[in-house]
Structure formats: structure tokens, C-alpha cells
Write a protein that holds these residues in place. Structure first.
Motif, PDB file in Angstrom:
ATOM      1  N   LEU A 375       4.644  16.984   7.002  1.00 23.96           N
ATOM      2  CA  LEU A 375       5.274  17.329   5.731  1.00 23.96           C
ATOM      3  C   LEU A 375       5.283  16.131   4.793  1.00 23.96           C
ATOM      4  CD1 LEU A 375       8.396  19.325   6.979  1.00 23.96           C
ATOM      5  CD2 LEU A 375       6.129  20.192   6.406  1.00 23.96           C
ATOM      6  N   THR A 376       5.185  16.399   3.507  1.00 22.76           N
ATOM      7  CA  THR A 376       5.346  15.372   2.488  1.00 22.76           C
ATOM      8  C   THR A 376       6.615  15.692   1.713  1.00 22.76           C
ATOM      9  OG1 THR A 376       2.977  14.979   2.288  1.00 22.76           O
ATOM     10  CG2 THR A 376       4.343  14.329   0.422  1.00 22.76           C
ATOM     11  N   LEU A 377       7.617  14.845   1.861  1.00 29.97           N
ATOM     12  CA  LEU A 377       8.929  15.090   1.243  1.00 29.97           C
ATOM     13  C   LEU A 377       9.352  13.857   0.456  1.00 29.97           C
ATOM     14  CD1 LEU A 377      10.590  16.779   4.359  1.00 29.97           C
ATOM     15  CD2 LEU A 377       9.790  17.936   2.295  1.00 29.97           C
ATOM     16  N   THR A 378       8.474  13.431  -0.449  1.00 31.85           N
ATOM     17  CA  THR A 378       8.751  12.212  -1.202  1.00 31.85           C
ATOM     18  C   THR A 378       9.843  12.410  -2.250  1.00 31.85           C
ATOM     19  OG1 THR A 378       6.830  12.795  -2.576  1.00 31.85           O
ATOM     20  CG2 THR A 378       6.493  11.155  -0.852  1.00 31.85           C
ATOM     21  N   GLU A 379      10.352  13.639  -2.394  1.00 33.79           N
ATOM     22  CA  GLU A 379      11.513  13.836  -3.274  1.00 33.79           C
ATOM     23  C   GLU A 379      12.751  13.141  -2.702  1.00 33.79           C
ATOM     24  OE1 GLU A 379       8.704  17.269  -3.328  1.00 33.79           O
ATOM     25  OE2 GLU A 379       9.949  16.380  -1.772  1.00 33.79           O
ATOM     26  N   ALA A 380      12.788  12.971  -1.388  1.00 31.59           N
ATOM     27  CA  ALA A 380      13.928  12.319  -0.734  1.00 31.59           C
ATOM     28  C   ALA A 380      13.726  10.811  -0.714  1.00 31.59           C
ATOM     29  CB  ALA A 380      14.091  12.841   0.690  1.00 31.59           C
ATOM     30  N   ASP A 381      14.832  10.086  -0.671  1.00 31.57           N
ATOM     31  CA  ASP A 381      14.761   8.623  -0.573  1.00 31.57           C
ATOM     32  C   ASP A 381      15.603   8.079   0.570  1.00 31.57           C
ATOM     33  OD1 ASP A 381      17.338   8.927  -1.519  1.00 31.57           O
ATOM     34  OD2 ASP A 381      16.894   8.206  -3.536  1.00 31.57           O
ATOM     35  N   THR A 382      16.220   8.982   1.350  1.00 31.47           N
ATOM     36  CA  THR A 382      17.066   8.562   2.462  1.00 31.47           C
ATOM     37  C   THR A 382      16.800   9.451   3.667  1.00 31.47           C
ATOM     38  OG1 THR A 382      18.793   7.879   0.904  1.00 31.47           O
ATOM     39  CG2 THR A 382      19.434   8.106   3.205  1.00 31.47           C
ATOM     40  N   VAL A 383      16.678   8.838   4.832  1.00 28.32           N
ATOM     41  CA  VAL A 383      16.478   9.566   6.089  1.00 28.32           C
ATOM     42  C   VAL A 383      17.600   9.178   7.043  1.00 28.32           C
ATOM     43  CG1 VAL A 383      14.947   9.942   8.074  1.00 28.32           C
ATOM     44  CG2 VAL A 383      13.971   9.592   5.789  1.00 28.32           C
ATOM     45  N   ILE A 384      18.208  10.173   7.685  1.00 33.34           N
ATOM     46  CA  ILE A 384      19.217   9.910   8.716  1.00 33.34           C
ATOM     47  C   ILE A 384      18.700  10.476  10.032  1.00 33.34           C
ATOM     48  CG2 ILE A 384      21.574  10.305   9.492  1.00 33.34           C
ATOM     49  CD1 ILE A 384      22.396  10.642   6.571  1.00 33.34           C
ATOM     50  N   LEU A 385      18.551   9.615  11.031  1.00 34.99           N
ATOM     51  CA  LEU A 385      18.184  10.036  12.384  1.00 34.99           C
ATOM     52  C   LEU A 385      19.483  10.169  13.170  1.00 34.99           C
ATOM     53  CD1 LEU A 385      15.152   7.635  12.951  1.00 34.99           C
ATOM     54  CD2 LEU A 385      15.096  10.014  12.174  1.00 34.99           C
ATOM     55  N   TYR A 386      19.909  11.402  13.388  1.00 34.67           N
ATOM     56  CA  TYR A 386      21.229  11.630  13.981  1.00 34.67           C
ATOM     57  C   TYR A 386      21.262  11.235  15.450  1.00 34.67           C
ATOM     58  CZ  TYR A 386      25.659  13.942  14.994  1.00 34.67           C
ATOM     59  OH  TYR A 386      26.961  14.189  15.369  1.00 34.67           O
ATOM     60  N   ASP A 387      20.164  11.487  16.155  1.00 33.04           N
ATOM     61  CA  ASP A 387      20.125  11.144  17.579  1.00 33.04           C
ATOM     62  C   ASP A 387      18.780  10.510  17.908  1.00 33.04           C
ATOM     63  OD1 ASP A 387      18.612  14.002  18.390  1.00 33.04           O
ATOM     64  OD2 ASP A 387      20.253  14.241  16.970  1.00 33.04           O
ATOM     65  N   PRO A 388      18.771   9.391  18.615  1.00 32.21           N
ATOM     66  CA  PRO A 388      17.515   8.695  18.912  1.00 32.21           C
ATOM     67  C   PRO A 388      16.673   9.458  19.927  1.00 32.21           C
ATOM     68  CG  PRO A 388      19.325   7.617  20.048  1.00 32.21           C
ATOM     69  CD  PRO A 388      19.932   8.677  19.183  1.00 32.21           C
ATOM     70  N   TRP A 389      15.360   9.302  19.807  1.00 27.67           N
ATOM     71  CA  TRP A 389      14.425   9.919  20.738  1.00 27.67           C
ATOM     72  C   TRP A 389      13.728   8.818  21.509  1.00 27.67           C
ATOM     73  CZ3 TRP A 389      13.940  13.674  23.619  1.00 27.67           C
ATOM     74  CH2 TRP A 389      12.714  14.148  24.101  1.00 27.67           C
ATOM     75  N   TRP A 390      13.214   9.152  22.705  1.00 30.82           N
ATOM     76  CA  TRP A 390      12.580   8.153  23.558  1.00 30.82           C
ATOM     77  C   TRP A 390      11.388   7.492  22.882  1.00 30.82           C
ATOM     78  CZ3 TRP A 390      15.730   7.740  27.534  1.00 30.82           C
ATOM     79  CH2 TRP A 390      16.416   8.871  27.970  1.00 30.82           C
ATOM     80  N   ASN A 391      10.702   8.248  22.090  1.00 29.45           N
ATOM     81  CA  ASN A 391       9.412   7.794  21.583  1.00 29.45           C
ATOM     82  C   ASN A 391       9.523   7.279  20.153  1.00 29.45           C
ATOM     83  OD1 ASN A 391       6.771   7.525  20.763  1.00 29.45           O
ATOM     84  ND2 ASN A 391       6.083   9.234  22.025  1.00 29.45           N
ATOM     85  N   PRO A 392       9.291   5.997  19.928  1.00 28.36           N
ATOM     86  CA  PRO A 392       9.392   5.467  18.560  1.00 28.36           C
ATOM     87  C   PRO A 392       8.371   6.086  17.618  1.00 28.36           C
ATOM     88  CG  PRO A 392       8.365   3.841  20.012  1.00 28.36           C
ATOM     89  CD  PRO A 392       8.875   4.948  20.895  1.00 28.36           C
ATOM     90  N   ALA A 393       7.222   6.513  18.149  1.00 32.58           N
ATOM     91  CA  ALA A 393       6.202   7.117  17.289  1.00 32.58           C
ATOM     92  C   ALA A 393       6.712   8.412  16.674  1.00 32.58           C
ATOM     93  CB  ALA A 393       4.930   7.376  18.095  1.00 32.58           C
ATOM     94  N   VAL A 394       7.459   9.201  17.442  1.00 31.19           N
ATOM     95  CA  VAL A 394       8.005  10.459  16.925  1.00 31.19           C
ATOM     96  C   VAL A 394       9.024  10.178  15.828  1.00 31.19           C
ATOM     97  CG1 VAL A 394       9.336  12.513  17.534  1.00 31.19           C
ATOM     98  CG2 VAL A 394       7.570  11.667  19.093  1.00 31.19           C
ATOM     99  N   GLU A 395       9.845   9.162  16.019  1.00 35.57           N
ATOM    100  CA  GLU A 395      10.821   8.816  14.987  1.00 35.57           C
ATOM    101  C   GLU A 395      10.132   8.310  13.730  1.00 35.57           C
ATOM    102  OE1 GLU A 395      13.879   6.223  16.307  1.00 35.57           O
ATOM    103  OE2 GLU A 395      14.869   7.781  17.494  1.00 35.57           O
ATOM    104  N   ARG A 396       9.058   7.529  13.884  1.00 33.59           N
ATOM    105  CA  ARG A 396       8.337   7.045  12.705  1.00 33.59           C
ATOM    106  C   ARG A 396       7.712   8.204  11.939  1.00 33.59           C
ATOM    107  NH1 ARG A 396       6.060   3.502  16.050  1.00 33.59           N
ATOM    108  NH2 ARG A 396       3.977   4.355  15.651  1.00 33.59           N
ATOM    109  N   GLN A 397       7.242   9.194  12.675  1.00 31.89           N
ATOM    110  CA  GLN A 397       6.707  10.383  12.013  1.00 31.89           C
ATOM    111  C   GLN A 397       7.774  10.991  11.106  1.00 31.89           C
ATOM    112  OE1 GLN A 397       3.794  12.105  12.033  1.00 31.89           O
ATOM    113  NE2 GLN A 397       2.704  11.783  13.952  1.00 31.89           N
ATOM    114  N   ALA A 398       9.007  11.079  11.623  1.00 31.65           N
ATOM    115  CA  ALA A 398      10.092  11.658  10.832  1.00 31.65           C
ATOM    116  C   ALA A 398      10.398  10.801   9.608  1.00 31.65           C
ATOM    117  CB  ALA A 398      11.337  11.816  11.707  1.00 31.65           C
ATOM    118  N   MET A 399      10.496   9.496   9.798  1.00 32.19           N
ATOM    119  CA  MET A 399      10.769   8.594   8.673  1.00 32.19           C
ATOM    120  C   MET A 399       9.709   8.724   7.589  1.00 32.19           C
ATOM    121  SD  MET A 399      11.596   4.974  10.524  1.00 32.19           S
ATOM    122  CE  MET A 399      12.448   4.896  12.090  1.00 32.19           C
TER     123      MET A 399
END
Length: 466
Positions: A375-399
């Protein structure tokens, strides 16, 4: 196109002309879709016969159609999706690009395997990480003169992910799985063998292209990551300890009777329950949990989002738990803060994405699985990761749904972590996995050690740290 994008399209074309496949592994948000469409347009203009087959996660169908219509309107695109897709098969064979999804591979296996495809492309190709899966077996049966894989995360959990991907792109390049285990995976993952890592990197270099944002998109605004440790209140701490001690006993018994490898499912289930306590006691379906009404992270999220919205920010909130997102949605709605949500149950994804783009709500709640890729969601400027995941690559995808080309504002990423709990241990494991991934692209990097052993398990199930 940007110069690095033109190079990427040409690089893929050169490999295909030479009879090889390749992996375009650019950082998330650098335009792998555009580079691929440019390649397909060039093939059309060169008169290459036959359609390319593109396989994507279901969530990305709309995005590919939209970008193809915008950047390569001359491409004849046929989408094979939905109950009437068989009616489009004849048309598909006359197209330039045929678009289908991973879940449909097994159902359409006979027809797909019965065609001679000039080119097969996988998007979010890290989906192909289990060589024994039905999906991997079906993909190997689809004939292709050329193969390309697109992924921002060529390695998610272990070097086996990489072997599976490369063995589909260029069969035999890394040997069979047993030989790869002996020559590369065991020396690198278990012993940090820098020489084996260098040999692997040299073998992969001609067939794997990766550019980072820092290298080719230095004009992007800064991204600031903020780690916020949240202290659990006494009742939530007591619940955590109750669940932890019970799960510790259960895991030890499973390992003693079946061994660590066979007890993996038991371990993961136990860790899941601990993570649910950290997120919110309401996720834990026990009588003891029902008596705990305080939730530290949920309260902190409510306060944080209220502050951010008051400042005029637009916020993405990610969680792995759909039920958690519903609880957050109820809290914010009660506070008069409009929200949109995207999960695996969302029917009309395009409408929800359009509503956020129009500014219908300042807060977008997304499950990590449904909204973390493509997804491309450049309208947003803030990301909150509520719960950490084992894989940093998955979290970077979200960011990187928001920190990508098209973003003009500085991006802030907030990680909420329950202090002293298994969530802090997950952060340590993330660092080790990141070291393994980094070593793929840096001959000088040291490979990470094994990620799940008995010492690690002891640490994960340790009592709540104060």
C-alpha cells in the motif's frame, strides 16, 4: 522514471535476454512496480510474443491495476480473479499482462501449468518462503522462459527463505536444499562464518539487485523512530505472571517429551498468549483475565492518538490482532475521533483506501497482515506499531507504507512496548534477524547466530523484569 528505476528495468531485461531470472529486492517504497511495468512496456514495444503472468497477494490487485492504468495504459491487462475468471482465459492469452493471485494458484493449477509463459513474475515474493508448501510446488509446475521476483524483504526468517526464492528464479544456482544447508546455512547462521557469507554473496550478486532509500532517494524527508516502554499496572503484571508461569511449565513439558523442534507450535502458542496479555487483558479468554480492566498500552495509545490528531497529524495504527483493532476503534469512536480500518475481512479495500486518501478520517487502523505490504499511504505522517513482531522486515514494510516516494513530510514511528515483558525480548531477537539480513548485502557484516535455542527460550519465558 528516476535513473535508478530505469537501470532496474534495464537490468531485469538484460538478465531475461541472457536466459536468467532475477530478484529485484529494492527497499520498500522505491518503485518496484513502476520498474516492472516499464520492463513490460519495453517488451511489448519490442514485439515479444505472449503474455507475462504476474502473481500478487490479493490485497495488491487494485494497486497493480491502478498503476498500470496510470503509467502503461497501452498494456493489454487481463485480471484472472473472482468466480467468473475462467471466462477470461482466452482473452488472457492475447494480453500483454495476466494478473492473478497466490490463493488462486492451487485452484487454477491445471490451466496455468498448461500454458507456455514467456515470463512469470512474483510480487511480494517473500510469500514463497516454504519450499514444501503447495504454493511453492504449484509455482514450480508453471512453465516459464523467464522468471522475476519482486520483494523488499528477500530474507524474513532464515536463509531458507532466500534459497526457496533463488531456486525458483534460477533453479540449481544454490544447489539442492541439503547442500545449501551444509555449505551456507549452517556455517552462516550457526557459526557466523564470514567466508561462507562472502561466497554466498558473490554467487548471488549478478542475480539480486537491491538499492536502499539512503542510496537512491536521499530527498525523502527524515523518519524518526520512537521506542516507548509502557509500564504495566499491578493487576496486569499479576495476570502476566500467572500466564507466564503456566506457559513456562507447559513449554518445558513439551520440549522434554518431544524435543525443541517438535514443540515449536506449543512454544509459539505460549508466546502468543503472553503477547496478548501485553496488548490487552481482553484478548485473553480466561476468568482471571476478565477481572483485569486496566490496559496500559491501550490507555497510552488513546492518549497518544488524541494528542496527534489534535496536532493535525494523520496516523496509521498497526496491530497483528484484529480484535485489538476493534477495541481501539471503539475507544477512539467513543472519544469522537473518526477511524477507518483495513483487515483481512475488509470487503471493499479500494473504497477504504480512497476514503483515507480523501481525508474522511485522521486515523487508519490496519492489521499487519492485510495492510503491511503493497500500500502507498503517503497521506499519513505518523505510524504506531502497537505490538512488536519477531521479524524486523515485516515491521519495516508497515512503516514504509508512508515513508516512500511521494512523502513530503517528516515521518514519525512510535513503537509501544510493554516494559519488562516478552515484548522487550522480541526487540532483541529483531536485532539478530536484522544482522542476518544485512550480511547478505555486506561482505564485512557478521552473520547472526541461531535465533531460537534453549537459552533464548529461557529468556523469553523469564519472570517479569522490574
Amino acid at each position: 522514471m528516476r535513473s535508478y528505476q530505469a537501470y532496474g528495468a534495464a537490468w531485469m531485461g538484460s538478465l531475461l535476454e541472457a536466459g536468467f531470472g532475477g530478484v529485484l529486492a529494492d527497499d520498500m517504497g522505491l518503485g518496484k512496480t513502476v520498474q516492472t511495468l516499464a520492463l513490460l512496456q519495453a517488451r511489448r514495444e519490442a514485439g515479444v510474443a505472449g503474455p507475462a503472468l504476474l502473481i500478487v497477494p490479493t490485497s495488491l490487485l487494485y494497486g497493480w491495476q491502478a498503476q498500470a492504468a496510470e503509467f502503461t495504459p497501452d498494456l493489454r491487462l487481463v485480471v484472472l480473479h473472482g468466480p467468473a475468471r475462467a471466462d477470461s482465459r482466452d482473452e488472457a492469452l492475447r494480453a500483454d499482462l495476466v494478473l492473478t493471485t497466490y490463493p488462486l494458484l492451487a485452484r487454477d493449477r491445471d490451466w496455468l501449468a498448461g500454458q507456455d509463459w514467456p515470463l512469470v513474475i512474483l510480487d511480494e515474493a517473500q510469500t514463497l518462503k516454504n519450499p514444501a508448501s503447495q504454493m511453492a510446488k504449484t509455482l514450480r509446475e508453471i512453465p516459464a522462459k523467464g522468471r522475476l521476483a519482486l520483494t523488499g524483504t528477500p530474507l524474513e526468517n532464515s536463509l531458507q527463505d532466500l534459497w526457496t526464492l533463488i531456486d525458483w528464479v534460477n533453479p540449481g544456482l544454490l544447489g539442492d536444499r541439503t547442500r545449501f544447508q551444509a555449505l551456507f546455512r549452517t556455517p552462516i547462521e550457526k557459526h557466523g562464518d564470514a567466508e561462507a557469507q562472502a561466497r554466498l554473496n558473490r554467487r548471488l550478486r549478478p542475480f539480486l539487485l537491491r538499492r536502499t532509500k539512503e542510496e537512491v532517494a536521499s530527498e525523502l524527508p527524515p523518519k524518526t523512530e520512537i521506542l516507548e516502554r509502557v509500564d504495566l499496572p499491578k493487576p496486569q503484571q499479576a495476570l502476566y505472571e500467572t500466564v507466564r508461569s503456566a506457559m513456562d511449565v507447559r513449554v518445558r513439558e513439551a520440549i522434554a517429551s518431544r524435543g525443541l523442534a517438535a514443540a515449536r507450535i506449543t512454544v509459539l502458542d505460549a508466546l502468543l498468549k503472553l503477547r496478548q496479555v501485553c496488548c490487552d487483558p481482553a484478548l485473553v479468554k480466561t476468568a482471571a483475565a476478565r477481572s483485569v480492566t486496566e490496559s496500559a498500552k491501550r490507555a497510552r495509545l488513546h492518549a497518544l492518538v488524541s494528542e496527534l490528531v489534535a496536532e493535525g497529524r494523520r496516523v496509521l495504527v498497526f496491530s497483528q490482532f484484529v480484535e485489538m483493532l476493534r477495541l481501539i476503534e471503539a475507544d477512539l469512536t467513543g472519544a469522537g475521533i473518526p477511524t477507518l480500518s483495513l483487515t483481512g475481512q475488509t470487503r471493499d479495500r479500494a473504497e477504504v483506501l480512497g476514503a483515507f486518501a480523501r481525508g474522511d478520517a485522521p486515523v487508519f487502523l490496519l492489521s499487519l497482515k492485510a495492510g503491511g505490504v503493497g500500500l502507498t499511504l503517503t497521506e499519513a505522517d505518523t505510524v504506531i506499531l502497537y505490538d512488536p513482531w519477531w521479524n524486523p522486515a515485516v515491521e519495516r514494510q508497515a512503516m514504509d507504507r508512508t515513508h516512500r516516494i511521494g512523502q513530503t513530510k517528516p515521518v514519525f514511528v512510535h513503537r509501544l512496548v510493554a516494559a519488562g515483558t516478552v515484548e522487550e525480548k522480541i526487540l532483541d531477537m529483531q536485532a539478530r534477524k536484522q544482522a542476518l539480513a544485512d550480511a547478505l548485502f555486506d561482505d564485512k557484516a557478521n552473520a547472526a547466530e541461531a535465533l531460537l535455542d534453549e537459552a533464548t527460550l529461557q529468556d523469553l519465558f523469564a519472570p517479569l523484569a522490574t
